[in-house]
Write a protein that holds these residues in place. Sequence first.
Motif, PDB file in Angstrom:
ATOM      1  N   LEU A  14     -77.748  39.312  -9.740  1.00 54.61           N
ATOM      2  CA  LEU A  14     -76.566  39.959 -10.302  1.00 54.61           C
ATOM      3  C   LEU A  14     -75.601  40.387  -9.194  1.00 54.61           C
ATOM      4  CD1 LEU A  14     -74.923  41.084 -12.638  1.00 54.61           C
ATOM      5  CD2 LEU A  14     -76.351  43.132 -12.567  1.00 54.61           C
ATOM      6  N   ALA A  15     -76.121  40.970  -8.128  1.00 54.15           N
ATOM      7  CA  ALA A  15     -75.263  41.406  -7.022  1.00 54.15           C
ATOM      8  C   ALA A  15     -74.559  40.213  -6.382  1.00 54.15           C
ATOM      9  CB  ALA A  15     -76.096  42.152  -5.977  1.00 54.15           C
ATOM     10  N   ALA A  16     -75.272  39.099  -6.214  1.00 52.46           N
ATOM     11  CA  ALA A  16     -74.655  37.898  -5.627  1.00 52.46           C
ATOM     12  C   ALA A  16     -73.571  37.349  -6.550  1.00 52.46           C
ATOM     13  CB  ALA A  16     -75.728  36.839  -5.371  1.00 52.46           C
ATOM     14  N   ALA A  17     -73.826  37.361  -7.861  1.00 57.00           N
ATOM     15  CA  ALA A  17     -72.821  36.873  -8.817  1.00 57.00           C
ATOM     16  C   ALA A  17     -71.592  37.771  -8.816  1.00 57.00           C
ATOM     17  CB  ALA A  17     -73.436  36.792 -10.214  1.00 57.00           C
ATOM     18  N   GLN A  18     -71.798  39.087  -8.756  1.00 51.34           N
ATOM     19  CA  GLN A  18     -70.667  40.021  -8.747  1.00 51.34           C
ATOM     20  C   GLN A  18     -69.843  39.888  -7.467  1.00 51.34           C
ATOM     21  OE1 GLN A  18     -72.996  43.565  -9.553  1.00 51.34           O
ATOM     22  NE2 GLN A  18     -72.098  43.728 -11.604  1.00 51.34           N
ATOM     23  N   ALA A  19     -70.475  39.509  -6.374  1.00 48.91           N
ATOM     24  CA  ALA A  19     -69.741  39.301  -5.126  1.00 48.91           C
ATOM     25  C   ALA A  19     -68.778  38.116  -5.238  1.00 48.91           C
ATOM     26  CB  ALA A  19     -70.714  39.073  -3.973  1.00 48.91           C
ATOM     27  N   LEU A  20     -69.068  37.190  -6.161  1.00 51.90           N
ATOM     28  CA  LEU A  20     -68.219  36.014  -6.356  1.00 51.90           C
ATOM     29  C   LEU A  20     -67.095  36.248  -7.365  1.00 51.90           C
ATOM     30  CD1 LEU A  20     -70.983  33.254  -6.439  1.00 51.90           C
ATOM     31  CD2 LEU A  20     -69.432  33.804  -4.550  1.00 51.90           C
ATOM     32  N   GLY A  21     -67.234  37.292  -8.176  1.00 51.18           N
ATOM     33  CA  GLY A  21     -66.222  37.563  -9.188  1.00 51.18           C
ATOM     34  C   GLY A  21     -66.804  38.351 -10.338  1.00 51.18           C
ATOM     35  N   PRO A  22     -66.007  38.550 -11.387  1.00 53.00           N
ATOM     36  CA  PRO A  22     -66.485  39.349 -12.520  1.00 53.00           C
ATOM     37  C   PRO A  22     -67.633  38.651 -13.264  1.00 53.00           C
ATOM     38  CG  PRO A  22     -64.247  38.526 -12.919  1.00 53.00           C
ATOM     39  CD  PRO A  22     -64.642  38.103 -11.540  1.00 53.00           C
ATOM     40  N   VAL A  23     -68.611  39.440 -13.694  1.00 56.08           N
ATOM     41  CA  VAL A  23     -69.740  38.955 -14.498  1.00 56.08           C
ATOM     42  C   VAL A  23     -69.534  39.476 -15.912  1.00 56.08           C
ATOM     43  CG1 VAL A  23     -72.248  39.026 -14.819  1.00 56.08           C
ATOM     44  CG2 VAL A  23     -71.286  38.917 -12.503  1.00 56.08           C
ATOM     45  N   ARG A  24     -69.380  38.587 -16.858  1.00 53.79           N
ATOM     46  CA  ARG A  24     -69.096  38.994 -18.239  1.00 53.79           C
ATOM     47  C   ARG A  24     -70.362  39.281 -19.031  1.00 53.79           C
ATOM     48  NH1 ARG A  24     -65.265  35.351 -16.826  1.00 53.79           N
ATOM     49  NH2 ARG A  24     -63.139  36.088 -16.952  1.00 53.79           N
ATOM     50  N   GLU A  25     -71.444  38.580 -18.697  1.00 54.46           N
ATOM     51  CA  GLU A  25     -72.708  38.798 -19.402  1.00 54.46           C
ATOM     52  C   GLU A  25     -73.848  38.419 -18.472  1.00 54.46           C
ATOM     53  OE1 GLU A  25     -75.062  37.410 -23.458  1.00 54.46           O
ATOM     54  OE2 GLU A  25     -72.937  36.954 -23.247  1.00 54.46           O
ATOM     55  N   PHE A  26     -74.911  39.224 -18.513  1.00 47.77           N
ATOM     56  CA  PHE A  26     -76.074  38.975 -17.675  1.00 47.77           C
ATOM     57  C   PHE A  26     -77.285  39.453 -18.465  1.00 47.77           C
ATOM     58  CE2 PHE A  26     -79.136  40.154 -14.351  1.00 47.77           C
ATOM     59  CZ  PHE A  26     -79.143  39.004 -13.586  1.00 47.77           C
ATOM     60  N   ALA A  27     -78.120  38.531 -18.931  1.00 44.50           N
ATOM     61  CA  ALA A  27     -79.261  38.913 -19.763  1.00 44.50           C
ATOM     62  C   ALA A  27     -80.350  37.859 -19.655  1.00 44.50           C
ATOM     63  CB  ALA A  27     -78.821  39.041 -21.219  1.00 44.50           C
ATOM     64  N   PRO A  28     -81.613  38.281 -19.846  1.00 45.13           N
ATOM     65  CA  PRO A  28     -82.701  37.299 -19.855  1.00 45.13           C
ATOM     66  C   PRO A  28     -82.657  36.459 -21.133  1.00 45.13           C
ATOM     67  CG  PRO A  28     -83.568  39.471 -20.373  1.00 45.13           C
ATOM     68  CD  PRO A  28     -82.109  39.637 -20.030  1.00 45.13           C
ATOM     69  N   ILE A  29     -83.075  35.230 -21.018  1.00 40.50           N
ATOM     70  CA  ILE A  29     -83.209  34.356 -22.186  1.00 40.50           C
ATOM     71  C   ILE A  29     -84.695  34.111 -22.366  1.00 40.50           C
ATOM     72  CG2 ILE A  29     -82.730  32.090 -23.164  1.00 40.50           C
ATOM     73  CD1 ILE A  29     -80.188  32.038 -21.488  1.00 40.50           C
ATOM     74  N   ARG A  30     -85.211  34.503 -23.494  1.00 38.68           N
ATOM     75  CA  ARG A  30     -86.634  34.348 -23.756  1.00 38.68           C
ATOM     76  C   ARG A  30     -86.828  33.213 -24.755  1.00 38.68           C
ATOM     77  NH1 ARG A  30     -88.194  38.360 -20.778  1.00 38.68           N
ATOM     78  NH2 ARG A  30     -87.449  40.478 -21.019  1.00 38.68           N
ATOM     79  N   SER A  31     -87.711  32.285 -24.392  1.00 37.45           N
ATOM     80  CA  SER A  31     -88.008  31.169 -25.282  1.00 37.45           C
ATOM     81  C   SER A  31     -88.832  31.662 -26.471  1.00 37.45           C
ATOM     82  CB  SER A  31     -88.803  30.088 -24.540  1.00 37.45           C
ATOM     83  OG  SER A  31     -88.059  29.581 -23.474  1.00 37.45           O
TER      84      SER A  31
END
Length: 91
Positions: free
Chosen positions: A21-38
């Motif tokens: 998440l921190a690496a993604a935020q360093a690249l720009g805005p993060v609109r959604e961040f959540a686990p995907i469970r099968s």
Amino acid sequence: MTCDQQVCHVEIDQGGDQKLLAAAQALGPVREFAPIRSSLSDLYREVMNTPWPPITPDDLSGPAAANLVAVHEMQTRRPASVPRSSSSAPS
């Protein structure tokens, strides 16, 4: 990692979510961040459609042998592929 349009799916180890998440935020805005469970049915389909190597006599010793034989028998008796369930209800 797989991406389509502006969505990326990433497999990470336990606890790696905050670093990602921190690496993604360093690249720009993060609109959604959540686990995907099968779902359990998706996991079953994945296991049943995965080719397994032939069982050898060495595989048939020890406490896990019964489980190995049971999985092999299930795979050899099943259809060529397990169909995906339909999202629409029968009418």
